[in-house]
Design an enzyme around this catalytic site. Structure first.
Site, mmCIF file in Angstrom:
data_model
loop_
_atom_site.group_PDB
_atom_site.id
_atom_site.type_symbol
_atom_site.label_atom_id
_atom_site.label_comp_id
_atom_site.label_asym_id
_atom_site.label_seq_id
_atom_site.Cartn_x
_atom_site.Cartn_y
_atom_site.Cartn_z
ATOM 1 N N VAL A 12 20.808 2.179 6.558
ATOM 2 C CA VAL A 12 20.685 3.253 5.556
ATOM 3 C C VAL A 12 20.251 2.684 4.199
ATOM 4 O O VAL A 12 19.418 3.263 3.500
ATOM 5 C CB VAL A 12 22.012 4.045 5.423
ATOM 6 C CG1 VAL A 12 21.868 5.162 4.400
ATOM 7 C CG2 VAL A 12 22.416 4.624 6.770
ATOM 8 N N GLU A 124 26.030 13.733 0.353
ATOM 9 C CA GLU A 124 25.240 14.587 1.258
ATOM 10 C C GLU A 124 24.948 13.885 2.590
ATOM 11 O O GLU A 124 24.935 14.512 3.649
ATOM 12 C CB GLU A 124 23.919 14.968 0.567
ATOM 13 C CG GLU A 124 23.060 15.933 1.337
ATOM 14 C CD GLU A 124 23.721 17.296 1.530
ATOM 15 O OE1 GLU A 124 24.013 17.971 0.535
ATOM 16 O OE2 GLU A 124 23.956 17.673 2.690
ATOM 17 N N VAL A 127 27.404 13.656 6.256
ATOM 18 C CA VAL A 127 27.458 14.593 7.388
ATOM 19 C C VAL A 127 26.034 15.054 7.720
ATOM 20 O O VAL A 127 25.303 15.493 6.832
ATOM 21 C CB VAL A 127 28.316 15.833 7.063
ATOM 22 C CG1 VAL A 127 28.376 16.773 8.263
ATOM 23 C CG2 VAL A 127 29.714 15.435 6.628
ATOM 24 N N GLY A 182 19.058 2.698 16.401
ATOM 25 C CA GLY A 182 19.747 2.664 15.103
ATOM 26 C C GLY A 182 20.602 3.890 14.828
ATOM 27 O O GLY A 182 20.958 4.169 13.695
ATOM 28 N N GLU A 185 27.084 3.771 15.388
ATOM 29 C CA GLU A 185 27.873 3.037 14.397
ATOM 30 C C GLU A 185 27.926 1.564 14.786
ATOM 31 O O GLU A 185 27.663 1.209 15.942
ATOM 32 C CB GLU A 185 29.304 3.583 14.373
ATOM 33 C CG GLU A 185 29.409 5.028 13.939
ATOM 34 C CD GLU A 185 28.873 5.253 12.549
ATOM 35 O OE1 GLU A 185 29.441 4.743 11.581
ATOM 36 O OE2 GLU A 185 27.847 5.947 12.410
ATOM 37 N N ASP A 196 33.759 9.458 14.621
ATOM 38 C CA ASP A 196 32.704 9.774 13.661
ATOM 39 C C ASP A 196 32.613 11.301 13.466
ATOM 40 O O ASP A 196 32.568 11.788 12.329
ATOM 41 C CB ASP A 196 31.375 9.204 14.170
ATOM 42 C CG ASP A 196 30.228 9.487 13.237
ATOM 43 O OD1 ASP A 196 30.168 8.853 12.169
ATOM 44 O OD2 ASP A 196 29.408 10.367 13.550
ATOM 45 N N LYS A 200 33.470 13.677 10.043
ATOM 46 C CA LYS A 200 32.517 14.655 9.504
ATOM 47 C C LYS A 200 33.129 16.054 9.451
ATOM 48 O O LYS A 200 32.942 16.774 8.466
ATOM 49 C CB LYS A 200 31.240 14.639 10.345
ATOM 50 C CG LYS A 200 30.449 13.339 10.136
ATOM 51 C CD LYS A 200 29.360 13.177 11.172
ATOM 52 C CE LYS A 200 28.533 11.928 10.950
ATOM 53 N NZ LYS A 200 27.673 11.607 12.080
ATOM 54 N N GLY A 297 19.815 8.144 11.915
ATOM 55 C CA GLY A 297 18.543 7.419 11.810
ATOM 56 C C GLY A 297 18.276 7.053 10.357
ATOM 57 O O GLY A 297 18.750 7.705 9.432
HETATM 58 N N1 HSE Z 1 26.522 7.131 14.327
HETATM 59 C C1 HSE Z 1 26.246 8.341 13.626
HETATM 60 C C2 HSE Z 1 25.650 9.352 14.590
HETATM 61 C C3 HSE Z 1 25.304 8.052 12.498
HETATM 62 O O1 HSE Z 1 25.274 8.943 15.692
HETATM 63 O O2 HSE Z 1 25.594 10.527 14.283
HETATM 64 C C4 HSE Z 1 25.116 9.175 11.538
HETATM 65 O O3 HSE Z 1 26.300 9.515 10.881
#
Ligand code: HSE
Length: 412
Positions: A12, A124, A127, A182, A185, A196, A200, A297
């Site tokens: 990121v 932002e 999520v 990519g 996590e 994850d 969110k 991504g």
């Molecule tokens: N690992 C997370 C996903 C990355 O696959 O949604 C984005 O938050």
């Protein structure tokens, strides 16, 4: 001139720098001022990038530099990010982050500091990757009472489930493809075990309901128990298996959970495939609004980070920070009181007896079939049933059959 620091040069962070310089002239005209990235903090060496002169390893250079007004935290995890962000806000710098864990665990505290110091704390990108959801929820839908949110919030698991459904691909192969792209996590257990998505939905629920929802209070189940057989039965049901983050206002309290679910193909969420995320928000004035786009991504996530940089730079000394309050431990309800339909798959000792018992306990069953179904196998959807009673009844049924699959059926 707005001077920015970026902490973390992973997927990121490098995407953020790339998008920032690619679109700099448009970004500057939106800010209404010149802008530049002065520092990139990372403990690793990145020789030979066009940004060689910007890399630093000492956080204090950023903290103590009065020229820096906006700092991007894209390191991820709680440590050292939490300490860094707290110090930066206390020092009167605005912070932009994509760090879901940080916001889900420490959001109320950090938002409070940002408000006290009249700076901004924006997230932002935490999520939905590139999907605008935090600001629309906070601003554009602010006239509404938000009653409910249901979302596909994790790109990696949606990618894996899509590959299982459409290509019959094995779980591990689909996961390693998602890692290569990519999406996953650093520790993909956070994706596949639902943590994850949990972070969110906590962020969205906190924003929607105005009180902090902590991950530890949220029932969280990932997709590691979902099999190709379940996916095939879901096809006969007429839908798709999705990992859903769900939050519902219940008076002064909230019901929140993360779980795999059978979603009818009539739902707007059922056709959301690959790395795409979708978030359905039910406002009391708007009705259902669905936000859809790439949920993970490098560049989609960087897009959200850079948009927050622009907003933070424009709003310097004019705090427009989002806000929610801390909550007490009873804010999130225990799931036991909820009612849901369930898909159940059994390997029976006596199929007739098992189905009879299940119908006795769970009302009229909708029986499902799949190709290559074995003779002693049975699968069905129950009527709506109380969660606690369902758990207790499963113990009774397990005397007649081995329960191989249990997945909620949700209507959205
Ligand atoms: N690992 C997370 C996903 C990355 O696959 O949604 C984005 O938050």
């Amino acid at each position: 001139m707005v001077k920015i620091a970026v902490m973390g040069y992973g997927v990121v962070g490098s995407g953020t720098v790339e998008v920032f310089y690619k679109n700099l002239s448009g970004i500057e005209s939106k800010i209404g001022d010149k802008a530049d990235i002065k520092y990139i903090l990372d403990l690793r060496d990145f020789k030979g990038t066009p940004y060689d002169d910007k890399f630093i390893k000492d956080f204090n250079l950023i903290l103590n530099d009065p020229e820096i007004t906006v700092v991007v935290e894209v390191i991820g995890g709680l440590n050292p990010s939490y300490g860094f962000v707290k110090s930066l806000l206390e020092a009167g710098k605005s912070v932009v982050t994509s760090n879901k864990e940080l916001v889900a665990e420490k959001g109320a505290e950090l938002l409070h500091i940002a408000r006290e110091k009249k700076v901004n704390f924006f997230f932002e990108a935490s999520v939905g990757g590139g999907i605008p959801i935090i600001r629309p929820l906070h601003h554009c839908m602010s006239a509404n009472e938000i009653d409910e949110i249901a979302g596909i919030l994790n790109g990696t698991t949606n990618f894996i489930l899509t590959k299982m459904i459409n290509e019959g691909m094995a779980f591990d192969d689909a996961l390693s493809t998602a890692q290569k792209l990519g999406y996953a996590e650093r520790n993909p257990a956070a994706d596949v075990e639902g943590h994850d998505s949990c972070r969110k939905i906590c962020i969205l629920a906190s924003l929607a309901f105005g009180k902090h929802v902590y991950p530890k209070d949220v029932y969280t189940e990932g997709i590691t128990g979902v099999t190709l057989e379940d996916v095939q039965y879901c096809n006969d049901f007429g839908g798709a298996v999705k990992l859903i983050g769900w939050a519902s206002r219940r008076g002064e309290r909230a019901a929140v959970m993360v779980c795999p679910a059978f979603i009818s193909s009539e739902s707007q969420l059922a056709g959301v495939n690959d790395v795409f995320n979708a978030i359905l928000v039910r406002g009391d004035a708007t009705g259902d609004v669905v936000f859809y786009g790439k949920g993970a991504g490098k560049l989609p996530t960087a897009s959200a980070v850079v948009s927050d940089i622009i907003m933070a730079a424009k709003m310097h000394n004019n705090s427009k920070s989002l806000y929610w309050e801390d909550s007490d431990k009873d804010f999130v309800l225990d799931l036991s009181g909820l009612e849901n339909k369930f898909y159940v798959r059994l390997i029976c000792k006596d199929k007739t007896a098992a189905l009879k018992k299940a119908e006795e306990m769970w009302g009229k069953l909708k029986v499902l079939h799949r190709d290559d179904e074995s003779e002693n196998e049975a699968a069905f959807i129950t009527a709506k049933i109380n969660e606690r009673k369902f758990r207790e009844d499963c113990a009774v049924l397990s005397e007649l059959a081995e329960i191989k699959g249990k997945i909620r059926v949700l209507d959205y």
